[in-house]
Design an enzyme around this catalytic site. Sequence first.
Site, short mmCIF file in Angstrom:
data_model
loop_
_atom_site.label_atom_id
_atom_site.label_comp_id
_atom_site.label_asym_id
_atom_site.label_seq_id
_atom_site.Cartn_x
_atom_site.Cartn_y
_atom_site.Cartn_z
N THR A 1 0.84 -1.19 0.00
CA THR A 1 0.00 0.00 0.00
C THR A 1 0.88 1.24 0.00
O THR A 1 2.04 1.21 0.41
CB THR A 1 -0.90 0.05 1.24
OG1 THR A 1 -0.11 0.37 2.40
CG2 THR A 1 -1.64 -1.24 1.47
N ASP A 2 0.32 2.34 -0.43
CA ASP A 2 0.93 3.64 -0.15
C ASP A 2 0.77 3.90 1.34
O ASP A 2 0.12 3.14 2.07
CB ASP A 2 0.26 4.72 -1.00
CG ASP A 2 1.16 5.94 -1.22
OD1 ASP A 2 2.14 6.10 -0.46
OD2 ASP A 2 0.88 6.74 -2.12
N ALA A 3 1.34 4.99 1.82
CA ALA A 3 1.34 5.29 3.25
C ALA A 3 -0.07 5.25 3.83
O ALA A 3 -0.98 5.91 3.32
CB ALA A 3 1.99 6.64 3.50
#
Length: 580
Positions: free
Chosen positions: A282-284
Amino acid sequence: MVDLKQKPFYLSDEDIRWVEETIASMTDEEKIGQLFIMLDRKKDFDETKEIFDRFHIGGCRYSNEPAEKIYEQNRFYQEHSKIPVLIACNCDNGGDGACGGGTYVATAAACGATDDDSTAYSVGYVSGREAAAVGCNWDFGPVCDLLYNWRNTIVNTRAYGKDPELVIKNAKAYVRGVRESGLAVCCKHFPGDGIEELDQHLVMGVNTMECDEWDSTFGHVYKEMIDSGIQSIMAGHIALPEYSRKLRPGIKDEDIMPATLAPELITDLLRGKLGFNGLVLTDASHMAGMTAAMPRSQQVPGAIAAGCDMFLFFNDIEEDFGYMMDGYRNGIITEERLTDALRRILGLKASLKLHEKMKKGTLIPEKEGLSVVGCAEHLAMAAEAAKKSITLVKDTQHNLPVTPKTHKRAYAFVISSPPISRKNQHDPVKQLVKEEMERFGYETTMHESYYDLVLDDGITKETELRSVIIGKVEEFKKKYDVVFVFINMKGYAQANNVRLEWSIGHSTEIPWYVKELPTIFISLNYTNHLLDVPMAKTFINAYAPTREVIRQTIEKAAGEAAFEGTCNDNVFCGRWDTRL
């Protein structure tokens, strides 16, 4: 399900045996811990050891400090982890993403402005060497977004451009450079940013393309990168509604999720249609594009259930770990999905030979290797990148060349973001500009903005008046021969669109001077500032506020070297007056 013998892992039977035996030996807590990538901001070794012992995390990323400190930090990570750790860095522009003092080479936008892919290769080469030297093994790059919307400032300088073939060429060159140092690489941000102007730190992004159009643009880019063997892909907090509707007929609008939480986009589209066999992260997870989509207790296991293999960053470690564990125990994450994710995580580690390096004690390289950080070879690459990328967008009034021989007395503005963004200190770029202007031979008067005056003298009526009263125009024209305006604006996770901002209302910075003296505008960051200064007749995109870039821009403006960079229509922001 993953096939560890195939692209991008290519594991041997012995490697696969290590993966399977490791999974079989793990407790449930150790399995869940492997799903997380920790962001280490505190750098408290006692606390970090406790986290490793208790939560068994699979990966780390960190905030930058000098190279030697990062090296010791990364050594500590590996020495206190039962299973080798993936240590990631964000090297979008060069080794400066791996450590303080690392070499900035060029932004993706600067790479895209050149006439070949050698600059992108140099960025990757320097990124890989300097990241490997401090003990990293995973680079969160390249950016594979397409900048179709000139208003988008999230990937404005992080995208190679809007032409899919240009992006593919440069992204592959970047990957070649990184891989020379043996790091894993990661394409981002699937399913693709650059269509709208919103920041996923603040709101869920939406890629509005129809399916066929997406297939021939973003989908084409990702398919090319997948076929070339990219090891990991970062899912963005970006929805792709038309594909969600196609893959889930009858889906309600309120159920359309960002890719990080959308199984139809990760499992069906990315893994199924595009054939990606590698690791998805995932992104942050502290970005509002994810946090506002559903309760945190559902987001955390929901991302893994959707097909992501690793979860980037904790909010509260104990709480998020508990959410993930609960999601596994109550069936949101099935046994099959967990095992598949673990195979991909450990498979990536095995493909990097981390398990073998752990046995040999070579997970962290020799400290002498830090000598490559900021070395002469890398600085030469940065200089070459500046030479090839700095772009003359327009010079319709034929103000160039300007030199100290013809325009000795220069007045220079540096238009900066508010000082709170630099801890209430003066913009260091202003000093760089002054030094380089004077080195070149200009008698330079630096403008004092309202920000500068307030930092020095506080908020007073006098500072306000000094910032808004121009004074006698004829006296200004007698004192100076040329005006330089350096724009050093940058935003992050605070506004959805970053525009040129003057330091105070009715500021003396506003271009009242463009019809009085030759004026040279230079952007040291974003490429779309002509929107806010369409009256500029000479405009240069230089892409970065480094000494090397500033120096070469001044030299090019003087005609000592040619402008080699190119640009597309995005720089004119869809207006007619920006072209005049």
